[in-house]
Scaffold this motif. Sequence first.
Motif, PDB file in Angstrom:
ATOM      1  N   PRO A   1      12.780   0.327  -1.841  1.00 16.86           N
ATOM      2  CA  PRO A   1      13.158  -0.829  -1.208  1.00 16.86           C
ATOM      3  C   PRO A   1      12.212  -1.847  -2.176  1.00 16.86           C
ATOM      4  O   PRO A   1      11.477  -1.763  -2.424  1.00 16.86           O
ATOM      5  N   ARG A  32       8.243  -4.339   6.776  1.00 17.64           N
ATOM      6  CA  ARG A  32       7.750  -3.592   5.495  1.00 17.64           C
ATOM      7  C   ARG A  32       7.707  -2.109   5.538  1.00 17.64           C
ATOM      8  O   ARG A  32       7.486  -1.658   6.382  1.00 17.64           O
ATOM      9  N   ASP A  61       6.519   1.546   4.671  1.00 16.31           N
ATOM     10  CA  ASP A  61       5.233   2.488   4.313  1.00 16.31           C
ATOM     11  C   ASP A  61       5.342   3.308   3.254  1.00 16.31           C
ATOM     12  O   ASP A  61       6.279   4.257   3.226  1.00 16.31           O
ATOM     13  N   PRO A  62       4.805   2.948   2.268  1.00 17.89           N
ATOM     14  CA  PRO A  62       5.004   3.916   0.783  1.00 17.89           C
ATOM     15  C   PRO A  62       4.422   5.090   1.107  1.00 17.89           C
ATOM     16  O   PRO A  62       4.960   6.098   0.208  1.00 17.89           O
ATOM     17  N   PHE A  63       3.922   5.578   1.869  1.00 14.53           N
ATOM     18  CA  PHE A  63       3.515   7.078   2.255  1.00 14.53           C
ATOM     19  C   PHE A  63       4.650   7.921   2.363  1.00 14.53           C
ATOM     20  O   PHE A  63       4.817   8.970   2.014  1.00 14.53           O
ATOM     21  N   ASP A  64       5.573   7.260   3.279  1.00 13.25           N
ATOM     22  CA  ASP A  64       6.843   7.859   3.371  1.00 13.25           C
ATOM     23  C   ASP A  64       7.579   7.419   2.431  1.00 13.25           C
ATOM     24  O   ASP A  64       8.348   6.465   2.379  1.00 13.25           O
ATOM     25  N   GLU A  65       8.143   8.382   1.411  1.00 13.67           N
ATOM     26  CA  GLU A  65       8.950   7.806   0.240  1.00 13.67           C
ATOM     27  C   GLU A  65      10.398   7.566   0.709  1.00 13.67           C
ATOM     28  O   GLU A  65      11.083   6.920  -0.097  1.00 13.67           O
ATOM     29  N   ALA A  66      10.774   7.876   1.715  1.00 16.56           N
ATOM     30  CA  ALA A  66      12.090   7.548   2.335  1.00 16.56           C
ATOM     31  C   ALA A  66      12.171   6.240   3.221  1.00 16.56           C
ATOM     32  O   ALA A  66      13.240   5.786   3.470  1.00 16.56           O
TER      33      ALA A  66
END
Lengths: 413, 374, 201
Positions: free
Chosen positions: B298, B315, B317-322
Amino acid sequence: MNGGEIRRTKLLALGLVLVGFGLGLGGTRAISPVPQKFPIQIPLGIPADLWELMIPADNPMTEAKVALGRDLYFDKRLSVDNTVSCATCHDPRFAFTDGKPVSEGVGGKKGARNAPTVLNAMFNEEQFWDGRVKTLEEQVLQPLINPVEMAMPSHDAVVAKIRGIPEYARRFQEVFGGPNPVTIQNIAKAIAAFERTLLSGDSPFDRFMAGNPNAISEAARRGWELFKGKARCITCHEFNPSSPFFTDFKYHNIGIGMKATQNFEPLVRQIQQMAQENRLTKEALDRLALTEGFSELGRFLVTRQPKDLGAFKTSPLRDIELTAPYMHDGSLKTLREVIDFYDKGGEPNPNLDGGIVKLNLTEQEKADLEEFLKSLTSDWVRRVARGEIKLAAGPTSENPALRLARDSRSSRR
Amino acid sequence: MWPLKWKKREQEYRRQREEFFEAVKRLNRRDFLKVAGLSAAVFTAKTVVPPHSFQVVDVVRAEPQEKPLFRFAYISDTHLYERELNERFVNAALRAVRDVNALDPPPDFVIFGGDLAQLGQPKELELGKQILSELKVPVKMMVGEHDWFLDMGEKWRELFGPENYSFDHKGVHFIVLMSVNEKDFWTERNMTPMERMLTVAQLDNPIQSRFEVGEEGREWLRRDLAKVSKDTPIIIFSHSPLYKYYRPWNFWTEDAEAIHEMLFPFKSVTVIHGHTHQLLTHRIQNIHFHGMLSTAWPWPYAPEGLPKLTVPMERPDPFDEADGTGWGTVDVHRDGYVDKHYNLWSRNPITVAKAYLESWGKEAIPPAPEFPPY
Amino acid sequence: MRTAKLLILVVGIIGLALVATSFERRTVGAQQSKASGGSDRLVVQLCDGETKLEIADARAGEVLPPEKAREVARRMMAAYAEQQAKQVSKWTARDRLTWEREQKRVIEEGYKLFHDWRALGGTIGISCDMCHPDAAATHPETYPKFQTQLKRVATLRDMINWCIENPMKGKPLPPDDPRMIALEAYITSTRKGVPLEPGKH
């Protein structure tokens, strides 16, 4: 929006509790009794104020209630054929699990899910692997009448049976009072109150965090660094002094039980159909959760959102060494198998959580992680497992959270 | 840095947006449920099911929803590198294809929203073609700047055909419009094709020119529109937003106004665009605009210029790549306007209904995020 | 040009007299200023780059005879000496120039790294700017704050390393790595003037 309301309710509840006890919020302290009416020893590592916060306003803790709850917890007469108690599947000797892949109820009937521990369950945001109920009180209601667990025909039948036991009738009167003290809600309240004394803390790791670097081995210390870093564990198995439970209380699809060939479509359709026809009652949901196939839908059963397909609550990790086998279906036998599972990036499936990725851990790193996990066992829980402490029905039962508190109280006098 | 006139427009956007969000906050719960129920009612896909909490009495009270004429799906902005370099983007593209294939009933077709490749390299484009060939329904291809600027579209055209084309489907006139042309900034700088590609691929690169349909493209569009009666619904697929959102990141079409002028005489126009990798909703007179999700990652919302009708997604959460990524479906109604479904992989799906745009944001309001963009 | 011409003189203390004889027409730089009277008087600037000296009896553009030039130089030296006597700071304009240049250089280095996955040891073609164009959504002004990825209060530096290790699939940088400093310099430069709000979510 809902979450906000719930949070507000909880704060309100906290306020009521505080007014009830007539005291202010204590800070987070190490071993020290909570200055309040109910004597409890909060173990090292667990914030005492959080314990207070999680006691519901409509079920205050009393010693008599906890004792009643304890005896109900160990009482097999709560099941249809007097063979299964809460402790059958949540056995103190297995850190309040049962050591089996999936639990067995009356007549050896098997469910579809691994028994989660009762230790620190009071801190859960929601109960069960899929969070289908919110509180311990609600949780207690389900196994009593699930046909593969305690299998009582109805809650009324449970009440009638308990009311027929004079000893219980007397104690319910003492604890709850009123014209009709034995109700299903009061049974649940008593058991839940007892469960709120089953606390896990005071592990070597807690002593390490409290400032003793030698409380855990060097390998465990390396494992802790991996846990926070390269192995990406801590993001879901959250740990910090404000939430030291090694879980984020959220739901993730890591692929357990979702073999690539398995087709969820017909199951999803049936659930949708049932929902549309308003047939997904609490009881129906509870049965589906313990039915092979449907069980694997996980959190989806509750939310019916695609993102929750095959998602289960992050398991807490305290006492994990004593709670094998692992995962919601008990399909992994050892901690090493669990570490290997995550290392390879879980089980690929269409709804795999985006946080589950290959880790490329070395053998040494895996061993270190395992050592770290073994440092999370509460001392008293280990002693119960070894048979050195006996937690059971009756007044001779030993629960350090209660016993130590009494000791320290009497020593103050 | 930018012309004052443009700055003023940004400020105006901002003010309108703030007003809008104030209005959203004032909505009562019943309105919200009614809205949510509406959006839930149109989901029938396998992996897309009505959110249970919305199945309340308010749904019954809601206006009976007109059944859509047909549905198509979209996949966009896969940004493929070769698999050896980056498996994540490849897997995400495959996931979208699998999800679309699981739709029951299947959509009439799939629009691919551009930026199939990350750097326009033949192997990336070929990999993309191979992945999309797994789709069970026809695919309509659209080009993005990441596909174009290495060889100025040579390989893409070889694989997928012309970049501007139109077709008719169930009474709707569809136009696929190449909208990522740029004025030549590379010749005077002596750039290699790869340098040119990397420049365009960098969103915050100040060197590149702004996207435009360009004179040739506009002429093509004029000729195409001349064949269509004014009351035929028109749906345009464009990679860039076909309006002016945020210039520094090329969330921007320089000749947008000229295009709008061509479209104003028509009764119903919808633009579905890629490039921005986020939930975006906009309306200019008769033209409804909808953004598409990327499967790869995103983009953050731009610091200024967000169209006031956009209820942003939370926004990621970049931990979750999806998180913040996904695909979607579009339900086309008889009048040509659409309900736009964003199937976010790690969140509950979000619908931006036709009624929301038609009411200028007063009805069928999509859920606002708890943690909005920074 | 209507305004008085400003002669910017780079005046060294040593060899001043030598220079003074030939400094007419030595117009350096692009600064302009107007003499206080609005006249065409000669205005000279001392080498601190700030102090201006108006020469009442010389006109801008005038070719100074040697004696007059020496007189101007003498006055400049006197002004310089007076200025030195009042000086409280040990830092000079030259120092400031160096600071600014270094800051700019490191920010520019950070910008490059921010857009170059290879330079940061990334392995899957993902660079910082792909999710953070113009360093958007990096919100350096909100640190330290609780970060859900780390489940603890973290700094911007922690998160830079988190991104390098996780989405970019590289190895975290040592805290004193010049690349880390450069990234921090670039990221924070994009939020200059924004109020600090540590802990903001």
